[in-house]
Design a protein around this motif. Structure first.
Motif, PDB file in Angstrom:
ATOM      1  N   HIS A   1       0.873  -1.177   0.000  1.00 38.98           N
ATOM      2  CA  HIS A   1       0.000   0.000   0.000  1.00 38.98           C
ATOM      3  C   HIS A   1       0.911   1.229   0.000  1.00 38.98           C
ATOM      4  N   TYR A   2       1.513   1.407  -1.148  1.00 36.25           N
ATOM      5  CA  TYR A   2       2.559   2.408  -1.314  1.00 36.25           C
ATOM      6  C   TYR A   2       2.370   3.067  -2.684  1.00 36.25           C
ATOM      7  N   GLY A   3       2.635   4.373  -2.752  1.00 39.63           N
ATOM      8  CA  GLY A   3       2.409   5.069  -4.019  1.00 39.63           C
ATOM      9  C   GLY A   3       0.923   5.103  -4.314  1.00 39.63           C
ATOM     10  N   ASN A   4       0.555   4.768  -5.542  1.00 41.38           N
ATOM     11  CA  ASN A   4      -0.867   4.661  -5.871  1.00 41.38           C
ATOM     12  C   ASN A   4      -1.142   3.270  -6.412  1.00 41.38           C
ATOM     13  N   TRP A   5      -1.488   2.371  -5.494  1.00 41.70           N
ATOM     14  CA  TRP A   5      -1.722   0.974  -5.876  1.00 41.70           C
ATOM     15  C   TRP A   5      -3.013   0.819  -6.680  1.00 41.70           C
ATOM     16  N   GLU A   6      -3.965   1.738  -6.522  1.00 42.27           N
ATOM     17  CA  GLU A   6      -5.198   1.642  -7.301  1.00 42.27           C
ATOM     18  C   GLU A   6      -4.923   1.924  -8.779  1.00 42.27           C
ATOM     19  N   TRP A   7      -4.124   2.940  -9.070  1.00 44.95           N
ATOM     20  CA  TRP A   7      -3.743   3.186 -10.462  1.00 44.95           C
ATOM     21  C   TRP A   7      -2.877   2.040 -10.976  1.00 44.95           C
ATOM     22  N   GLY A   8      -2.078   1.461 -10.081  1.00 44.50           N
ATOM     23  CA  GLY A   8      -1.280   0.301 -10.469  1.00 44.50           C
ATOM     24  C   GLY A   8      -2.156  -0.857 -10.904  1.00 44.50           C
ATOM     25  N   ALA A   9      -3.269  -1.067 -10.193  1.00 46.47           N
ATOM     26  CA  ALA A   9      -4.210  -2.129 -10.566  1.00 46.47           C
ATOM     27  C   ALA A   9      -4.808  -1.861 -11.946  1.00 46.47           C
ATOM     28  N   LEU A  10      -5.144  -0.597 -12.210  1.00 46.59           N
ATOM     29  CA  LEU A  10      -5.679  -0.245 -13.531  1.00 46.59           C
ATOM     30  C   LEU A  10      -4.632  -0.479 -14.617  1.00 46.59           C
ATOM     31  N   ARG A  11      -3.379  -0.138 -14.307  1.00 48.20           N
ATOM     32  CA  ARG A  11      -2.317  -0.273 -15.317  1.00 48.20           C
ATOM     33  C   ARG A  11      -2.057  -1.734 -15.654  1.00 48.20           C
TER      34      ARG A  11
END
Length: 290
Positions: free
Chosen positions: A120-130
């Motif tokens: 839970h570091y940076g933006n993991w939600e955008w990471g999931a989208l990517r």
């Protein structure tokens, strides 16, 4: 009926909010920071305790600087998560840049599936989208359902809107067996907190004995999947980059807990290098080993 209506109205409002341009959302984030930090004091005691226990070598002033930066980041993360509701493929790729996606393709060419670990570091939600645009093979996000059903449904809809497969933590083994004949990349969070009954393994993390799920190790070993760490870093406001770091290539040849300690230690390395961008308001250390 009233509750359902209010929920629908709130979701519609969030969607409209997500359509606002980034610059306006970050103005909202600046205002939100003032509320969280100075007015509401949102979980400041939790953040301060976590920072004090994790960085006893730092001075009080140094920890205060991290605390303030964290709340700025948390406010940004809040509006960025809302923005994810309506983000396009072009926006996702531009704002979550992959530095070395050829690492993933390399293992797929070797007919190897991948377990990707994030924190839970940076933006993991955008990471999931990517992750949706990383490959044509199956992309799986392992997630822990939220207690609030309406929020959980919204998160599932947003995370899967570009085609990833969402699997709950409890259903992981069953689904992985179901997909075992397909090449896949499965994304697991390294720093979820198990309930006390499932806290069977503790390891040092940020200067404290920490309960860790063993699911990543079990799945990787069972299916001999390559373990990589998705190292997401904040470049500047609204922009992130991800580097795929191979941790374990032959899980079946590892000692017990070696995989678990590898991904926990790597996450700690990331946090120590840039402390403000981890989820410090999370009650990560709810209990200690007996």
């Amino acid at each position: 009926m009233i509750k359902k209506g209010l929920t629908s109205l709130a979701i519609f409002f969030l969607y409209l909010l997500s359509l606002l341009p980034f610059w306006f959302l970050y103005l909202i984030a600046d205002f939100l920071y003032l509320i969280l930090f100075y007015i509401a004091g949102y979980r400041r005691a939790v953040v301060q305790e976590n920072l004090r226990n994790s960085f006893p070598e730092k001075t009080e002033d140094e920890r205060k600087i991290i605390e303030k930066k964290y709340f700025h980041y948390l406010a940004d993360l809040f509006v960025e998560t809302i923005k994810a509701i309506s983000m396009t493929e072009k926006q996702v790729k531009r704002r979550m840049y992959l530095l070395n996606e050829e690492v993933v393709q390399h293992y797929f060419e070797q007919n190897r599936s991948i377990v990707a670990v994030v924190g839970h570091y940076g933006n993991w939600e955008w990471g999931a989208l990517r992750t949706s645009f990383l490959t044509n093979h199956r992309r799986i996000i392992i997630y822990k359902p939220l207690h609030d059903k309406a929020s959980d449904e919204l998160y599932k809809k947003v995370r899967s809107k570009f085609g990833v497969t969402l699997v709950t933590m409890k259903a992981t083994l069953r689904k992985m067996v179901e997909y075992r004949n397909e090449l896949s990349i499965s994304v697991f969070a390294s720093d979820q907190t198990p309930v006390r009954e499932e806290a069977h393994f503790f390891t040092p993390f940020l200067n404290q004995p920490t309960a860790v799920f063993l699911g990543i190790e079990k799945i990787a070993t069972l299916f001999n999947s390559v373990v990589i760490f998705a190292d997401i870093r904040r470049v500047k406001r609204g922009y992130y980059q991800c580097t795929f770091v191979p941790l374990i290539e032959e899980p079946k040849q590892t000692a017990e807990y070696q995989i678990t300690e590898a991904h926990v230690q790597y996450l700690e390395k990331v946090i120590r290098e840039e402390p403000p961008y981890w989820l410090w308001s999370h009650r990560r250390w709810k209990f200690k080993p007996e």
